[in-house]
Design a protein around this motif. Structure first.
Motif: not given
Length: 293
Positions: A17, A75-76, A79-82, A84, A201-203, A206
């Motif tokens: 990260p 972002r989102g 594996e990168s958070d964001g 939902a 894993g995708n939001k 996003q």
């Protein structure tokens, strides 16, 4: 080199990260090969439904040419958070600000590369502030909205995301046919289970927000042409998202270097990684020579 059906970082690369002023972003980072003349640092942004792994086959050849490559999940993305559900977090300007923070964390100046959607986000970042960048490469990324056929596919996906879970959408995509033909993830690096995990894993926010951007993006080539950076427009010989003739015209308007990778389509980084890597490194090497006193 054949397409590598794995998301495991290639030899000499590590996944971690990346800490930035705008949060953490998952990256795969590789250094120049031992003994190679160190040439520079590259930041690569993936496309819609893609991820940092889409550039896996470029790490080794670019390392041999002396380049450090940092591929990032936005972002989102994967594996990168964001958030939902909050689409405002994925406004193009917010994603562009993320890129500026990523470049700062990696260590500026960097050569910036954006594939497809990533190219339009990269363009927005450069238009906000070009100072962190040594050059901009738009890979299979056009001047404005995507083609009619692709807009139809993205609309299908966005409509599904409004009423179904990510798992349900994935199952529906698999039942309907090849994912890239029904608005789902494009073919590329990774086996079916890895692609499924990436999808999950995708939001959803996003995907809805960036899908909308692809369908409504205005032509900002005139603005970009006024920026004092070297530009490179690279694509495969066939592209259904932005026809090659449109990419040719954009390169002329930008006074950009133009590369067409024979035998490749929308993802030359996966279809023909070695000539793609050579074309990228040749361009960056040339920007060094042209900027030398």
């Amino acid at each position: 080199m054949s397409r590598q059906a794995t998301f495991t970082p290639p030899p000499g690369a590590r996944a971690y990260p990346l800490r930035t002023a705008r949060g953490e972003f998952a990256v795969v980072d590789s250094s120049p090969k031992a003994g190679a003349r160190i040439r520079g640092v590259v930041l690569m942004l993936p496309g819609f439904t893609g991820s940092k792994e889409d550039f896996s086959l470029l790490h080794e050849p670019l390392g041999e040419r002396g380049y450090r490559l940092v591929a990032v999940d936005g972002r989102g993305q994967h594996e990168s958070d964001g958030p939902a559900a909050d689409e405002s977090a994925y406004a193009q300007r917010e994603l562009a600000r993320d890129v500026l923070a990523q470049a700062e964390a990696v260590g500026v100046p960097v050569h910036l590369v954006g594939h497809s959607l990533g190219g339009q986000i990269a363009r927005a970042a450069v238009l906000l502030d070009h100072a962190p960048f040594r050059s901009l490469t738009l890979m299979s990324s056009g001047p404005a909205e995507i083609s009619v056929s692709q807009r139809q596919r993205v609309k299908l996906l966005r409509d599904a995301l409004a009423v179904m879970s990510m798992e349900e959408v994935w199952e529906a995509i698999q039942a309907m046919g090849p994912p890239e033909e029904v608005g789902g993830p494009a073919r590329g690096i990774g086996d079916p289970e890895q692609l499924r995990r990436r999808w999950l894993g995708n939001k959803p926010a996003q995907l809805r927000a960036t899908g909308g951007q692809l369908c409504t993006e205005p032509d900002r080539v005139g603005e970009l042409a006024a920026v004092p950076l070297p530009f490179h427009v690279l694509s495969g010989a066939r592209d259904d998202t932005w026809p090659v003739a449109i990419l040719d015209d954009m390169a002329l308007r930008l006074n950009a270097r133009r590369t067409v990778i024979t035998g490749a389509e929308h993802s030359p980084n996966a279809d023909r990684p070695l000539p793609t890597a050579d074309a990228l490194a040749d361009f960056w090497d040339g920007t060094e020579r042209n900027s030398a006193p």
